[in-house]
Design an enzyme around this catalytic site. Structure first.
Site, PDB file in Angstrom:
ATOM      1  N   HIS A 121     -26.015 -42.259 -42.807  1.00  0.00           N
ATOM      2  CA  HIS A 121     -26.074 -40.625 -42.696  1.00  0.00           C
ATOM      3  C   HIS A 121     -24.513 -40.281 -42.939  1.00  0.00           C
ATOM      4  O   HIS A 121     -23.676 -41.150 -42.787  1.00  0.00           O
ATOM      5  CB  HIS A 121     -26.431 -40.243 -41.113  1.00  0.00           C
ATOM      6  CG  HIS A 121     -25.645 -41.109 -39.910  1.00  0.00           C
ATOM      7  ND1 HIS A 121     -26.552 -42.375 -39.766  1.00  0.00           N
ATOM      8  CD2 HIS A 121     -24.879 -41.108 -39.126  1.00  0.00           C
ATOM      9  CE1 HIS A 121     -25.770 -43.045 -38.832  1.00  0.00           C
ATOM     10  NE2 HIS A 121     -24.410 -42.172 -38.288  1.00  0.00           N
ATOM     11  N   GLU A 176     -28.515 -42.785 -32.889  1.00  0.00           N
ATOM     12  CA  GLU A 176     -27.260 -41.648 -32.699  1.00  0.00           C
ATOM     13  C   GLU A 176     -28.115 -40.199 -32.157  1.00  0.00           C
ATOM     14  O   GLU A 176     -28.680 -39.821 -33.027  1.00  0.00           O
ATOM     15  CB  GLU A 176     -26.608 -41.463 -33.848  1.00  0.00           C
ATOM     16  CG  GLU A 176     -25.523 -40.557 -33.762  1.00  0.00           C
ATOM     17  CD  GLU A 176     -24.664 -40.563 -35.032  1.00  0.00           C
ATOM     18  OE1 GLU A 176     -24.368 -41.405 -35.629  1.00  0.00           O
ATOM     19  OE2 GLU A 176     -24.306 -39.288 -35.353  1.00  0.00           O
ATOM     20  N   GLU A 221     -17.353 -46.885 -32.177  1.00  0.00           N
ATOM     21  CA  GLU A 221     -17.493 -45.878 -33.419  1.00  0.00           C
ATOM     22  C   GLU A 221     -16.197 -46.639 -34.419  1.00  0.00           C
ATOM     23  O   GLU A 221     -16.296 -46.229 -35.431  1.00  0.00           O
ATOM     24  CB  GLU A 221     -16.713 -44.640 -32.944  1.00  0.00           C
ATOM     25  CG  GLU A 221     -16.817 -43.523 -34.080  1.00  0.00           C
ATOM     26  CD  GLU A 221     -18.289 -43.207 -34.702  1.00  0.00           C
ATOM     27  OE1 GLU A 221     -19.198 -43.784 -34.156  1.00  0.00           O
ATOM     28  OE2 GLU A 221     -18.136 -42.362 -35.697  1.00  0.00           O
ATOM     29  N   HIS A 268     -22.078 -43.848 -43.410  1.00  0.00           N
ATOM     30  CA  HIS A 268     -22.294 -45.096 -42.607  1.00  0.00           C
ATOM     31  C   HIS A 268     -23.477 -45.110 -41.940  1.00  0.00           C
ATOM     32  O   HIS A 268     -24.360 -44.341 -41.995  1.00  0.00           O
ATOM     33  CB  HIS A 268     -21.062 -44.981 -41.593  1.00  0.00           C
ATOM     34  CG  HIS A 268     -21.373 -43.976 -40.370  1.00  0.00           C
ATOM     35  ND1 HIS A 268     -21.127 -42.725 -40.668  1.00  0.00           N
ATOM     36  CD2 HIS A 268     -21.943 -44.209 -39.150  1.00  0.00           C
ATOM     37  CE1 HIS A 268     -21.776 -41.865 -39.436  1.00  0.00           C
ATOM     38  NE2 HIS A 268     -21.872 -42.996 -38.659  1.00  0.00           N
ATOM     39  N   HIS A 306     -25.355 -47.759 -38.568  1.00  0.00           N
ATOM     40  CA  HIS A 306     -25.104 -48.883 -37.466  1.00  0.00           C
ATOM     41  C   HIS A 306     -26.107 -49.347 -36.679  1.00  0.00           C
ATOM     42  O   HIS A 306     -27.400 -48.696 -36.903  1.00  0.00           O
ATOM     43  CB  HIS A 306     -24.171 -48.001 -36.365  1.00  0.00           C
ATOM     44  CG  HIS A 306     -24.204 -46.590 -36.238  1.00  0.00           C
ATOM     45  ND1 HIS A 306     -25.563 -45.967 -35.580  1.00  0.00           N
ATOM     46  CD2 HIS A 306     -23.600 -45.451 -36.624  1.00  0.00           C
ATOM     47  CE1 HIS A 306     -25.501 -44.619 -35.495  1.00  0.00           C
ATOM     48  NE2 HIS A 306     -24.392 -44.311 -36.314  1.00  0.00           N
ATOM     49  N   ARG A 358     -17.168 -37.109 -41.886  1.00  0.00           N
ATOM     50  CA  ARG A 358     -17.322 -38.312 -41.006  1.00  0.00           C
ATOM     51  C   ARG A 358     -17.985 -39.198 -42.173  1.00  0.00           C
ATOM     52  O   ARG A 358     -19.012 -39.134 -42.488  1.00  0.00           O
ATOM     53  CB  ARG A 358     -17.959 -38.383 -39.941  1.00  0.00           C
ATOM     54  CG  ARG A 358     -18.529 -39.964 -39.318  1.00  0.00           C
ATOM     55  CD  ARG A 358     -17.315 -40.770 -38.860  1.00  0.00           C
ATOM     56  NE  ARG A 358     -17.731 -42.118 -38.054  1.00  0.00           N
ATOM     57  CZ  ARG A 358     -17.871 -43.211 -38.789  1.00  0.00           C
ATOM     58  NH1 ARG A 358     -17.866 -43.265 -40.094  1.00  0.00           N
ATOM     59  NH2 ARG A 358     -18.560 -44.267 -38.061  1.00  0.00           N
TER      60      ARG A 358
END
Ligand code: MN
Ligand code: MN
Length: 435
Positions: free
Chosen positions: A193, A154, A216, A148, A150, A145
């Site tokens: 992360h 999380e 997401e 990124h 946000h 993944r």
């Protein structure tokens, strides 16, 4: 006052599991009739039921169910009805209309790319959950993944396999850790992360965000930033000639395949891998907060998993016939992911009570302070992930409340006699009651 007797009434010796004891669980079919108190749950259930719906009304509903009144000559979605018998044909104590408390990941679409997929249950499909959204993700071995960050924190629960996670702190140190089935991680909002699937078969996990409208598909990606920055600026910023930057990605990577990483020891030996906060946690290594003949519950909040400042979680394993006791949470709403088994939850609000059936991969929602309980209606263990947008897990037990008030108060409100009240558990840490 004999305090020890007050806090440890005899009934708890029957409920608490000792190391040698094992559950004697049969496969007695669970029906609406046992819910009504005809089954072994017995008289206490019946007494409380009568407080909610008077006998007259219950009689009318029961009559309607037995005669032609409940027939449905029109169309119906039989598979859905079979999977949700209590949702459509509710216990007679249900009433009114409340906000949605059910959704399923199996009603969402998967975003599939080379290397894995993701799907999500957010406020868009479960509008009542304004402070939590959930995202499920699968990464094959080696796949990433993409790096990124946000706006929300999380929190993650590992459903399958193995993964390596990294997160950068504002002080410049980086955390690197490996996680396996049942482990947790936590990334503070804005901290960059990554997640990478490891061998032998990658990973699958549940991500929890403390923002109901999180998507997401709306995260800051490292590929997006470099693709939308002039080469001259990238060149100055990185201190590299533009010729060295020709292969930078021009599209989202998001999920993509890659080679398996070095061993954790090799990655940890690099400079700067000295993060003070520990962003992963082994939930399975914790002692259960409660273990009874009805099941057990493990809770991780910021008192144990210190890095997880704003999100906490619990995994409840409820044995067949077990009851996650009547309770509520004073400081946060509860977002649930049903991991395995079959269950039924009732949510009670001032203007209604609603019972829904839950199967593996379903999502449940309980608004803050709403009364609720969960029953295992299947013949295998029911495993439920319960998450909260707070670092401080708090629960109020209805049993404990009734027992802690002067008995005269409880008697005046519930029409129970002193002997009956003395048999209700005073322990705020029972959580799951056996069949
Ligand atoms: Mn993330
Ligand atoms: Mn709860």
């Amino acid at each position: 006052m004999s305090e020890p007797n007050e806090t440890r009434p005899a009934i708890q010796d029957d409920i608490r599991v000792s190391e040698q004891q094992e559950s004697k669980s049969g496969t007695e079919a669970f029906s609406r009739r046992t819910f009504l108190g005809v089954g072994s749950a017995g008289l206490a259930t019946a007494a409380l039921t009568s407080l909610v719906v008077d006998a007259q009304e219950r009689g009318n509903i029961a009559k309607g169910e037995q005669d032609h009144s409940a027939s449905n000559p029109g169309p119906e979605n039989k598979p859905l009805l079979d999977e949700n018998p209590n949702s459509n044909f509710p216990p007679p104590t249900d009433y009114g209309n409340i906000i949605p408390v059910w959704y399923s990941f199996d009603l969402t679409h998967m975003r599939i790319q080379e290397g894995g997929w993701t799907n999500q249950v957010t406020q868009t499909v479960l509008p009542s959950s304004t402070d939590i959204a959930g995202v499920r993700m699968r990464l094959t071995a080696g796949s990433f993944r993409e790096l990124h960050w946000h706006t929300s924190d999380e929190w993650a629960y590992m459903l399958y396999g193995n993964a390596r996670v990294t997160v950068l702190n504002p002080d410049g140190t980086i955390f690197i850790g490996d996680v396996g089935k049942g482990d947790l991680w936590y990334f503070p909002a804005g901290f960059p992360h990554s997640i990478q699937g490891l061998g032998p078969d990658g990973t699958e996990f549940m991500l929890i965000f403390n923002q109901g409208d999180f998507s997401e598909d709306n995260t800051f990606l490292i590929s997006d930033w470099v693709a939308h920055t002039p080469p001259s600026v990238l060149s100055r910023n990185f201190g590299l000639p533009e010729s060295a930057l020709r292969k930078l990605p021009t599209n989202d990577l998001y999920i993509f395949p890659a080679d398996l990483p070095e061993s954790l020891a090799q990655d940890m030996a690099r400079d700067g891998v000295s993060s003070l906060p520990k962003y992963t946690w082994k939930l399975g290594d914790m002692a259960p907060k409660s273990r009874t003949r009805g099941g057990e519950i493990r809770v991780a909040d910021s008192h144990s998993f210190v890095a997880a400042k704003n999100i906490s979680g619990a995994v409840a394993t409820i044995k067949p016939g077990g009851l996650r006791e009547m309770h509520w949470h004073p400081n946060a709403s509860e977002w649930q992911y049903y991991i395995s088994g079959k269950g039924r939850m009732t949510v009670v609000l001032p203007h209604g009570a609603r019972t829904m059936d839950f199967n593996a991969n379903d999502v449940g929602f309980v608004p803050r302070i709403a009364g609720h309980y969960i029953e295992n209606t299947g013949d295998t263990d029911l495993q439920v992930l319960e998450v909260f947008a707070t670092g401080d897990f708090q629960e109020i037990s209805l049993n404990n409340w009734i027992r802690r008030m002067p008995p005269e108060m409880a008697m005046a409100h519930l029409n129970l006699d002193a002997n009956a009240i003395s048999k209700i558990s005073a322990d705020p840490g029972i959580y799951i009651l056996p069949r």
